[in-house]
Scaffold this active site. Structure first.
Site, PDB file in Angstrom:
ATOM      1  N   ASP A  26      -7.113  -2.664   7.956  1.00 55.95           N
ATOM      2  CA  ASP A  26      -6.582  -2.865   6.587  1.00 55.95           C
ATOM      3  C   ASP A  26      -4.989  -2.400   6.850  1.00 55.95           C
ATOM      4  O   ASP A  26      -4.377  -1.996   6.104  1.00 55.95           O
ATOM      5  CB  ASP A  26      -7.284  -1.874   5.689  1.00 55.95           C
ATOM      6  CG  ASP A  26      -6.828  -2.514   4.241  1.00 55.95           C
ATOM      7  OD1 ASP A  26      -6.126  -3.583   4.083  1.00 55.95           O
ATOM      8  OD2 ASP A  26      -7.307  -1.980   3.419  1.00 55.95           O
ATOM      9  N   HIS A  36     -11.646 -10.329  -0.635  1.00 54.39           N
ATOM     10  CA  HIS A  36     -10.967  -9.172  -0.674  1.00 54.39           C
ATOM     11  C   HIS A  36     -10.832  -8.651  -2.193  1.00 54.39           C
ATOM     12  O   HIS A  36     -10.674  -9.414  -2.894  1.00 54.39           O
ATOM     13  CB  HIS A  36      -9.472  -9.527   0.140  1.00 54.39           C
ATOM     14  CG  HIS A  36      -8.781  -8.437   0.194  1.00 54.39           C
ATOM     15  ND1 HIS A  36      -7.944  -7.629  -0.793  1.00 54.39           N
ATOM     16  CD2 HIS A  36      -8.628  -7.430   1.295  1.00 54.39           C
ATOM     17  CE1 HIS A  36      -7.428  -6.792  -0.119  1.00 54.39           C
ATOM     18  NE2 HIS A  36      -7.745  -6.601   1.056  1.00 54.39           N
TER      19      HIS A  36
HETATM   20  C1  1DF Z   1      -4.183  -1.573  -1.238  1.00 58.04           C
HETATM   21  C2  1DF Z   1      -5.034  -1.340  -0.211  1.00 58.04           C
HETATM   22  C3  1DF Z   1      -3.336  -2.528  -1.323  1.00 58.04           C
HETATM   23  C4  1DF Z   1      -5.694  -2.467   0.044  1.00 58.04           C
HETATM   24  C5  1DF Z   1      -4.011  -3.795  -0.680  1.00 58.04           C
HETATM   25  O1  1DF Z   1      -3.326  -4.871  -0.969  1.00 58.04           O
HETATM   26  C6  1DF Z   1      -4.909  -3.768   0.042  1.00 58.04           C
HETATM   27  C7  1DF Z   1      -3.571  -0.185  -1.699  1.00 58.04           C
HETATM   28  C8  1DF Z   1      -2.359  -5.400  -2.023  1.00 58.04           C
HETATM   29  O2  1DF Z   1      -3.711   0.876  -1.264  1.00 58.04           O
HETATM   30  O3  1DF Z   1      -2.662  -0.486  -2.528  1.00 58.04           O
HETATM   31  O4  1DF Z   1      -5.593  -4.754   0.669  1.00 58.04           O
HETATM   32  N1  1DF Z   1      -6.978  -2.411   0.848  1.00 58.04           N
HETATM   33  O5  1DF Z   1      -7.524  -3.200   1.201  1.00 58.04           O
HETATM   34  O6  1DF Z   1      -7.504  -1.198   0.937  1.00 58.04           O
HETATM   35 MN    MN Z   2      -7.161  -4.854   2.263  1.00 58.94          MN
END
Ligand code: 1DF
Ligand code: MN
Length: 356
Positions: free
Chosen positions: A317, A191
């Site tokens: 997500d 991730h």
């Molecule tokens: C965000 C996006 C944050 C995802 C995430 O984990 C995350 C974000 C802190 O938009 O700040 O997993 N993502 O996977 O797109």
């Molecule tokens: Mn994510």
């Protein structure tokens, strides 16, 4: 009512497949307090401070939504799943998880978080499965936790948030993790995390270090380093999962193959050794991709064409991209019924050993 909340008329239709969402985040009660302390003590990496420093100080509705629902593994989340037509979530400790901490804290808290996750799954066994959080900071402890996740907690894979304080799993000192993943047949979800200090400045300068772009290029690099370092030559059965349409790597595959081979053949770098297979072959044989963050039929079909229909899975997500309209858009993709069911249901059932 926040912008993410849904009214009943937007609900997805009943369909003849299950929707299994595979990159769904949670935060146990203590995690955000520990994150706040890391920030207060000035011990957080630049990227962590940029992302979580913002999240803990913003009143924006999206941020409030993210903070609140990360911390629920019970009624509120299940209600959101019901409203969005999500039958099951594959849960992982939110990024960067324990990788933000020092080694000792990380090893301890991974155990705490995995126990907490296992309890939530026990309470909702038909709605949740989960991935084992590990602390790469201590590879031997991480390998043990992989074993515990697989054999004692009933977890179905491993979550790693790309780099750990600027170090990558491509470094052989971390390879006990791959040995354990292979031994216990646990896929590794790689991730995103914010770029590490040595990489982040030109991203931050223009506000592109987060999920908008910094996440993706950093995690694509992380995965490519794993391929070119020979991890899959040593551990050919290891399976990894990339979100966000493979962090764009499928689209890069032709160029990666050509330039990797050309650079190796020219002996340009001591650090770039020949590998048994091409990057495109590792992608197609050792990776799955999910569409987290990308509810886009065109990209999903490209990935299915390149990776094979058995290697592309659905993800929402949640709670970061909690958009019910996207579920409806994906239901409506022009795709034969078998492949749509593979995408939403059966690939995840196979990869995460979900039986009902
Ligand atoms: C965000 C996006 C944050 C995802 C995430 O984990 C995350 C974000 C802190 O938009 O700040 O997993 N993502 O996977 O797109
Ligand atoms: Mn994510």
């Amino acid at each position: 009512m926040s912008s993410n909340e849904v009214s009943p008329q937007q609900r997805p239709a009943k369909v003849d497949y299950l929707r299994i969402a595979t990159e769904e985040a949670f935060a146990p009660p203590d995690l955000f307090n520990m994150y706040r302390k890391l920030l207060a003590d000035g011990k957080a990496d630049t990227g962590f401070a940029s992302l979580w420093g913002f999240h803990f100080s913003s009143q924006a509705p999206r941020v409030q939504h993210i903070l609140k629902y990360n911390q629920d593994l019970d009624k509120l989340r299940i209600q959101h799943m019901d409203e969005a037509g999500i039958d099951m979530q594959v849960l992982s400790l939110t990024s960067p998880g324990v990788q933000a901490f020092d080694a000792e804290t990380a090893v301890d808290y991974a155990i705490t978080a995995n126990d907490y996750l296992a309890e939530a799954i026990k309470k909702h066994p038909t709605r949740f499965v989960g991935l084992t959080a590990i602390a790469p900071q201590n590879p031997a402890a991480a390998a043990k936790e992989i074993e515990r996740g697989a054999t004692k907690l009933g977890l179905r894979g491993i979550i790693v948030n790309s780099h750990t304080h600027g170090e990558y799993l491509s470094d052989p000192k971390y390879w006990d993790i791959f040995a354990a993943a292979e031994a216990f047949d646990m896929p590794i979800y790689l991730h995103p995390s914010s770029p590490p200090p040595k990489m982040i400045e030109p991203f931050m300068e223009v506000g592109l270090d987060g999920a908008v772009y910094g996440f993706g290029v950093e995690t694509g690099l992380s995965a490519l380093r794993i391929m070119t370092s020979g991890v899959f030559d040593k551990f050919p059965k290891v399976q990894m999962i990339l979100g966000h349409m493979g962090e764009a790597l499928p689209y890069w595959a032709y160029r990666l193959d050509y330039m990797h081979r050309a650079t190796v053949a020219a002996n340009r770098y001591e650090s770039l050794k020949p590998t048994k297979r091409k990057p495109s072959e590792y992608l197609r044989e050792n990776f799955y991709v999910t569409n987290s963050g990308v509810a886009w039929e065109l990209a999903i079909k490209f990935a299915q064409d390149f990776m094979g229909v058995d290697r592309v899975m659905y993800a929402m997500d949640y709670p970061y991209q909690h958009v019910v309209d996207e579920v409806i858009a994906l239901d409506n993709m022009l795709m034969n019924a078998e492949d749509k069911k593979r995408f939403f249901q059966t690939n995840a059932e196979r990869v995460f050993k979900i039986t009902r």
